[in-house]
Write an enzyme that holds these catalytic residues in place. Structure first.
Site, PDB file in Angstrom:
ATOM      1  N   PHE A 111      -4.558  -3.293  -3.824  1.00 33.47           N
ATOM      2  CA  PHE A 111      -4.039  -2.970  -5.154  1.00 33.47           C
ATOM      3  C   PHE A 111      -2.544  -3.206  -5.274  1.00 33.47           C
ATOM      4  O   PHE A 111      -2.009  -3.368  -6.377  1.00 33.47           O
ATOM      5  CB  PHE A 111      -4.384  -1.515  -5.513  1.00 33.47           C
ATOM      6  CG  PHE A 111      -3.495  -0.471  -4.889  1.00 33.47           C
ATOM      7  CD1 PHE A 111      -2.425   0.060  -5.581  1.00 33.47           C
ATOM      8  CD2 PHE A 111      -3.740  -0.003  -3.601  1.00 33.47           C
ATOM      9  CE1 PHE A 111      -1.610   1.039  -5.019  1.00 33.47           C
ATOM     10  CE2 PHE A 111      -2.938   0.964  -3.031  1.00 33.47           C
ATOM     11  CZ  PHE A 111      -1.865   1.487  -3.736  1.00 33.47           C
ATOM     12  N   LYS A 112      -1.845  -3.275  -4.143  1.00 38.34           N
ATOM     13  CA  LYS A 112      -0.394  -3.474  -4.185  1.00 38.34           C
ATOM     14  C   LYS A 112      -0.016  -4.806  -4.841  1.00 38.34           C
ATOM     15  O   LYS A 112       1.099  -4.968  -5.329  1.00 38.34           O
ATOM     16  CB  LYS A 112       0.182  -3.435  -2.768  1.00 38.34           C
ATOM     17  CG  LYS A 112      -0.254  -2.237  -1.913  1.00 38.34           C
ATOM     18  CD  LYS A 112       0.335  -0.939  -2.393  1.00 38.34           C
ATOM     19  CE  LYS A 112      -0.161   0.254  -1.586  1.00 38.34           C
ATOM     20  NZ  LYS A 112       0.419   0.385  -0.271  1.00 38.34           N
TER      21      LYS A 112
END
Length: 466
Positions: A111-112
């Protein structure tokens, strides 16, 4: 839009300066002076927008006059065009009214990427305009490092130094960082844990004299406001996909540093109907212990099957404490100074307010493995250990079966094959095509002792213009 420090003593800054500063000069974190608010009619009008169009509507009030609208739109189009799914953050149904939002379709499978692909472009834009060079210094428990390197490796005006805890990230996570070649990329494996790495980064931002006044540090950790800003968007995206804003949503968020779930809290404050936010942690459960018993106390950090959450000092929790204390910076500063010495609690009425905002759960390795196996047996759908913790916490804490429950799928299971194997699932998750040769690529990293002087000396020696 102006930004103020959670400790109340640093000067207010505009977006560009907050982007480059990271940590405030008083040791606090920057937050917007005020939040934009969208009514239901405006949110409803965003149905059918592409992800990048939605991102523009949600984020541009935070950027405002710092970047022309057309330039920001172009950045967003470029950012999300590199994701491997046209929906960018697709939703997968697990059960009746139960969903996983896949946030791992970016270049580094975590998700980063949502924030760090954008952050790299923002930095390049601002630094080119200013004709300035900076040194990025970041700490990672596994995923931030590779996403930061991937997002910033083409930036002409940065050197990147990423600290990770030696032998405490998965092999895939490590190789995603250490196999990216570039003269401006430096991976440092610290003989310690993530909190040691994070502490060095914070102390270095507080005193940058080791750089000799020739450059400044820039942050890629979630202390950087731009990362929080980008993560707000996918809460709106999920809601709109499942009937929002005309129905409320619940979210379960695997979290260690509190940034991702803080973004959900902000989405709610900005007008998105959210009925429940679940903090999902592993055995390193300082956030759960605070939420369930009003006691903020650091324990010994434990190594788990969900290494990205092996964090004891949750940096972004300070941003929530700032709101819980009526945005009183001095009160936050005093509380955190006391927390560094031992257990602390907050006033009962403040804690009860926090309990209304969040539910929480701590999930151990056995329950994590059980969840991976159960979901695979039920749906032939494979979870990574962090998302499994989110799913288990969602089921344990769910208040209302009528409200859609969305767990944030934070990483691809291929990043954690050992955890999948330990769960008893016989399927080995394959790496996507663009990473198929990952184990054949040459690695490059430096192992250093858990000593800030040694780490700072390495950075001072190896950045481009040293």
């Amino acid at each position: 839009m102006r930004y103020i420090s959670t400790r109340g003593e640093a000067p207010a800054l505009g977006f560009e300066d907050v982007l480059l500063t990271g940590l405030a000069t008083d040791g606090g974190l920057y937050v917007p002076e005020s939040l934009p608010h969208f009514d239901l009619e405006e949110i409803r009008s965003w149905r059918g927008l592409s992800y990048s169009e939605l991102a523009f509507n949600v984020m541009y009030p935070f950027v405002d006059d710092a970047i022309p609208a057309d330039d920001f739109r172009k950045m967003l189009d470029e950012t999300y065009s590199v994701f491997a799914h046209k929906a960018v953050a697709p939703l997968v149904q697990l059960d009746t009214n139960e969903w996983v939002m896949e946030l791992f379709r970016g270049p580094t499978l975590a998700f980063k990427d949502f924030a760090l692909q954008l952050l790299g472009r923002l930095l390049d834009y601002v630094l080119e305009k200013r004709k300035q060079h900076v040194v990025i210094m970041g700490a990672t428990s596994g995923d931030t490092g590779s996403a930061a390197i991937e997002g910033c490796r083409r930036c002409e005006h940065v050197d990147i130094f990423i600290l990770h805890p030696y032998q405490r990230v998965s092999e895939v996570q490590r190789r995603q960082m250490t196999t990216v070649q570039g003269e401006n990329i430096h991976n440092i494996a610290v003989r310690g844990n993530f909190d040691d790495c994070q502490r060095m980064v914070k102390e270095s931002f507080g005193n940058q004299s080791f750089l000799g006044g020739k450059t400044q540090l820039a942050a890629v950790n979630s202390i950087n406001w731009a990362r929080i800003m980008a993560q707000i968007v996918y809460y709106f995206h999920a809601s709109l996909a499942l009937g929002g804003p005309d129905r409320s949503m619940a979210f379960s968020v695997p979290t260690g540093n509190f940034g991702d779930i803080f973004a959900g809290y902000l989405a709610k404050k900005m007008g998105l109907p959210i009925s429940q936010l679940v903090i999902a942690t592993n055995r390193n459960d300082i956030l759960h212990r605070f939420m369930s018993g009003n006691k903020y106390e650091q324990h010994q950090l434990e190594h788990t099957l969900s290494p990205s959450m092996d964090i004891m000092v949750s940096s972004n929790f300070e941003r929530l404490l700032f709101d819980l204390h009526g945005r009183d910076g001095l009160a936050v500063k005093t509380l955190l100074e006391n927390a560094a010495k031992g257990p602390v609690s907050i006033e009962d009425y403040r804690w009860k307010h926090a309990r209304k905002l969040f539910d929480s759960d701590a999930v151990d390795d056995k329950a994590t493995c059980d969840t991976i196996r159960e979901i695979y047996e039920q749906n032939e759908y494979l979870l990574d250990p962090h998302t499994a913790i989110g799913v288990r916490a969602a089921r344990n804490c769910r208040r209302d079966q009528v409200v859609p429950m969305i767990t944030l799928g934070t990483a691809h299971p291929a990043k954690f094959p050992d955890a999948v194997a330990e769960s008893g699932v016989s399927v080995e998750p394959p790496l996507p095509a663009h990473m198929a040769d990952l184990f054949e690529r040459e690695e490059r990293y430096t192992v250093l002792d858990n000593n800030i002087d040694g780490v700072q000396a390495f950075i001072a020696k190896h950045w481009k213009n040293a």
